[in-house]
Write a protein that holds these residues in place. Structure first.
Motif, PDB file in Angstrom:
ATOM      1  N   VAL A 274       3.462   5.728  -2.833  1.00 19.33           N
ATOM      2  CA  VAL A 274       4.766   6.660  -3.340  1.00 19.33           C
ATOM      3  C   VAL A 274       4.725   6.755  -4.765  1.00 19.33           C
ATOM      4  CG1 VAL A 274       7.308   6.424  -3.207  1.00 19.33           C
ATOM      5  CG2 VAL A 274       6.105   6.035  -1.220  1.00 19.33           C
ATOM      6  N   ARG A 275       4.470   5.643  -5.463  1.00 23.10           N
ATOM      7  CA  ARG A 275       4.499   5.580  -6.906  1.00 23.10           C
ATOM      8  C   ARG A 275       3.614   6.680  -7.318  1.00 23.10           C
ATOM      9  NH1 ARG A 275       7.558   1.689  -8.671  1.00 23.10           N
ATOM     10  NH2 ARG A 275       8.180  -0.024  -7.670  1.00 23.10           N
ATOM     11  N   GLN A 276       2.284   6.749  -6.860  1.00 19.34           N
ATOM     12  CA  GLN A 276       1.429   7.847  -7.349  1.00 19.34           C
ATOM     13  C   GLN A 276       2.035   9.081  -7.075  1.00 19.34           C
ATOM     14  OE1 GLN A 276      -2.081   7.286  -4.883  1.00 19.34           O
ATOM     15  NE2 GLN A 276      -2.574   5.412  -5.863  1.00 19.34           N
ATOM     16  N   ARG A 277       2.686   9.502  -5.878  1.00 17.81           N
ATOM     17  CA  ARG A 277       3.344  10.827  -5.588  1.00 17.81           C
ATOM     18  C   ARG A 277       4.525  11.013  -6.559  1.00 17.81           C
ATOM     19  NH1 ARG A 277       1.316  14.013  -1.281  1.00 17.81           N
ATOM     20  NH2 ARG A 277       2.171  15.285  -2.738  1.00 17.81           N
TER      21      ARG A 277
ATOM     22  N   ALA B 231       0.948  -1.158  -0.138  1.00 22.19           N
ATOM     23  CA  ALA B 231      -0.053  -0.085  -0.014  1.00 22.19           C
ATOM     24  C   ALA B 231       0.705   1.187   0.010  1.00 22.19           C
ATOM     25  CB  ALA B 231      -0.870   0.102   1.337  1.00 22.19           C
ATOM     26  N   ILE B 232       1.951   1.315   0.966  1.00 23.67           N
ATOM     27  CA  ILE B 232       2.624   2.384   0.891  1.00 23.67           C
ATOM     28  C   ILE B 232       3.629   2.451  -0.368  1.00 23.67           C
ATOM     29  CG2 ILE B 232       4.767   3.537   1.936  1.00 23.67           C
ATOM     30  CD1 ILE B 232       3.588   2.632   4.628  1.00 23.67           C
ATOM     31  N   ASP B 233       3.985   1.464  -1.036  1.00 29.02           N
ATOM     32  CA  ASP B 233       4.749   1.407  -2.152  1.00 29.02           C
ATOM     33  C   ASP B 233       4.030   2.037  -3.267  1.00 29.02           C
ATOM     34  OD1 ASP B 233       7.170   0.175  -3.613  1.00 29.02           O
ATOM     35  OD2 ASP B 233       5.476  -0.370  -4.979  1.00 29.02           O
ATOM     36  N   GLY B 234       2.607   1.657  -3.205  1.00 27.98           N
ATOM     37  CA  GLY B 234       1.737   2.253  -4.517  1.00 27.98           C
ATOM     38  C   GLY B 234       1.497   3.708  -4.199  1.00 27.98           C
TER      39      GLY B 234
END
Length: 107
Positions: free
Chosen positions: A23-26, A18-21
């Protein structure tokens, strides 16, 4: 972005999809601001646990752009904002957006 994004999680719970995803959005937003980012490394860590304030997150965003490296650090403070990983990520990326816009506007 020319090279893949690197995300390093140094937290007690380890990596989180969830955090990985998130960060990818940001990072995708940063790429829309300036599409010549050649490298991005995001580090999320929990350096220590404070007795009365719980876990604080430290977020570092390293961006390599033509001719420069832009680094944004969001260190844990006494603010409760950094007790939430997503809020700490948001704060770091808001700073990164500001720094990247300044770089883009002056180069």
């Amino acid at each position: 972005m020319m090279t893949p994004l690197q995300i390093t999680m140094r937290t007690a719970g380890g990596s989180s999809d969830a955090i990985d995803g998130y960060v990818r959005q940001r990072v995708a937003k940063l790429d829309r601001i300036f599409d010549r980012i050649t490298k991005c490394h995001v580090t999320i860590e929990t350096p220590h646990r404070h007795k009365s304030h719980g876990i604080h997150y430290h977020v570092r965003v390293d961006l390599v752009v033509p001719g420069s490296e832009l680094v944004v650090n969001r260190d844990p403070t006494e603010s409760h904002v950094h007790e939430d990983a997503y809020a700490a990520i948001d704060a770091a990326f808001e700073d990164a957006q500001r720094v990247l816009k300044e770089y883009r506007d002056y180069h």
